[in-house]
Design a protein around this motif. Sequence first.
Motif, PDB file in Angstrom:
ATOM      1  N   LEU A   1      48.674 135.089  47.433  1.00  0.00           N
ATOM      2  CA  LEU A   1      47.888 136.105  46.730  1.00  0.00           C
ATOM      3  C   LEU A   1      46.392 135.872  46.893  1.00  0.00           C
ATOM      4  O   LEU A   1      45.616 136.822  46.979  1.00  0.00           O
ATOM      5  N   SER A   2      45.975 134.616  46.958  1.00  0.00           N
ATOM      6  CA  SER A   2      44.560 134.312  47.205  1.00  0.00           C
ATOM      7  C   SER A   2      44.140 134.789  48.588  1.00  0.00           C
ATOM      8  O   SER A   2      43.057 135.369  48.756  1.00  0.00           O
TER       9      SER A   2
ATOM     10  N   ILE B   1      48.344 140.227  39.421  1.00  0.00           N
ATOM     11  CA  ILE B   1      49.588 139.597  39.889  1.00  0.00           C
ATOM     12  C   ILE B   1      49.399 138.087  39.975  1.00  0.00           C
ATOM     13  O   ILE B   1      50.272 137.310  39.569  1.00  0.00           O
ATOM     14  N   LYS B   2      48.257 137.668  40.495  1.00  0.00           N
ATOM     15  CA  LYS B   2      47.965 136.237  40.618  1.00  0.00           C
ATOM     16  C   LYS B   2      47.938 135.571  39.242  1.00  0.00           C
ATOM     17  O   LYS B   2      48.443 134.455  39.070  1.00  0.00           O
ATOM     18  N   ASN B   3      47.374 136.241  38.243  1.00  0.00           N
ATOM     19  CA  ASN B   3      47.346 135.708  36.883  1.00  0.00           C
ATOM     20  C   ASN B   3      48.747 135.574  36.293  1.00  0.00           C
ATOM     21  O   ASN B   3      49.026 134.620  35.563  1.00  0.00           O
ATOM     22  N   ILE B   4      49.617 136.504  36.611  1.00  0.00           N
ATOM     23  CA  ILE B   4      51.006 136.421  36.145  1.00  0.00           C
ATOM     24  C   ILE B   4      51.662 135.154  36.686  1.00  0.00           C
ATOM     25  O   ILE B   4      52.289 134.393  35.946  1.00  0.00           O
ATOM     26  N   PHE B   5      51.499 134.918  37.979  1.00  0.00           N
ATOM     27  CA  PHE B   5      52.116 133.733  38.578  1.00  0.00           C
ATOM     28  C   PHE B   5      51.439 132.444  38.118  1.00  0.00           C
ATOM     29  O   PHE B   5      52.100 131.415  37.980  1.00  0.00           O
ATOM     30  N   GLN B   6      50.138 132.500  37.865  1.00  0.00           N
ATOM     31  CA  GLN B   6      49.442 131.320  37.343  1.00  0.00           C
ATOM     32  C   GLN B   6      49.941 130.989  35.938  1.00  0.00           C
ATOM     33  O   GLN B   6      50.130 129.819  35.606  1.00  0.00           O
TER      34      GLN B   6
ATOM     35  N   THR C   1      53.370 127.934  43.469  1.00  0.00           N
ATOM     36  CA  THR C   1      52.140 127.518  44.152  1.00  0.00           C
ATOM     37  C   THR C   1      51.969 128.266  45.468  1.00  0.00           C
ATOM     38  O   THR C   1      50.874 128.743  45.787  1.00  0.00           O
ATOM     39  N   GLU C   2      53.051 128.390  46.224  1.00  0.00           N
ATOM     40  CA  GLU C   2      53.005 129.120  47.489  1.00  0.00           C
ATOM     41  C   GLU C   2      52.650 130.584  47.268  1.00  0.00           C
ATOM     42  O   GLU C   2      51.858 131.169  48.014  1.00  0.00           O
TER      43      GLU C   2
END
Length: 140
Positions: free
Chosen positions: A109-110, A128-133, A103-104
Motif C-alpha cells: 500500500l505504501s 486502507i493502509k490505516n485499517i491494516f496498520q 506487514t507485506e
Amino acid sequence: MRKFFCHYNSLTERYELSLNNRSPFSLKINVLAERTLLPEIKELLQGVYDNTTLLKSQIAGDESLKMLDNGELLISNLYYSLFASPLELNDTPRTITNRELLTETIEKLSLLGEKINIPEYNRSVEIIKNIFQNLLNRQL
C-alpha cells in the motif's frame, strides 16, 4: 471512465499517475511509462486484495473481520474506479503468518501511494493502509 495521464515528478524523480497532462516530455516517453506504471498499479492492488482474502480466512474475531470487510470493499472500489473492471479471485494457498502478511500488505500500500498522484485515490489508499496498520497493532 476517467482519463489518466502519466507524468514525471521531478521531486521524487519517478513517473506517477495523474489526472492532468502536464509533462514536457514527448508523447512516446509518456506512453512507454504508462505501459509499465498501470500494470504495476494493477498488480499491487491485486496483491493487496489477495492478502486481504487470505487474512479473512485466517483471522478470527468479529471486529477484525469487520475491518477486513471494510478494507476489502475500499480496495475493490479503488480498483474498479481506476480500471473499470472487477478484481480477480485467486486461491493460492500460502503459509505465512498473519503478522508477515499484514506487514507485506502495508508495504504494498505504501508503494501504491507513491505511484498514484491523485488526491482522492491517495486518500483511499491511506484509509486502507490505516485499517491494516490497526490490525497489525492488534496482533502485537
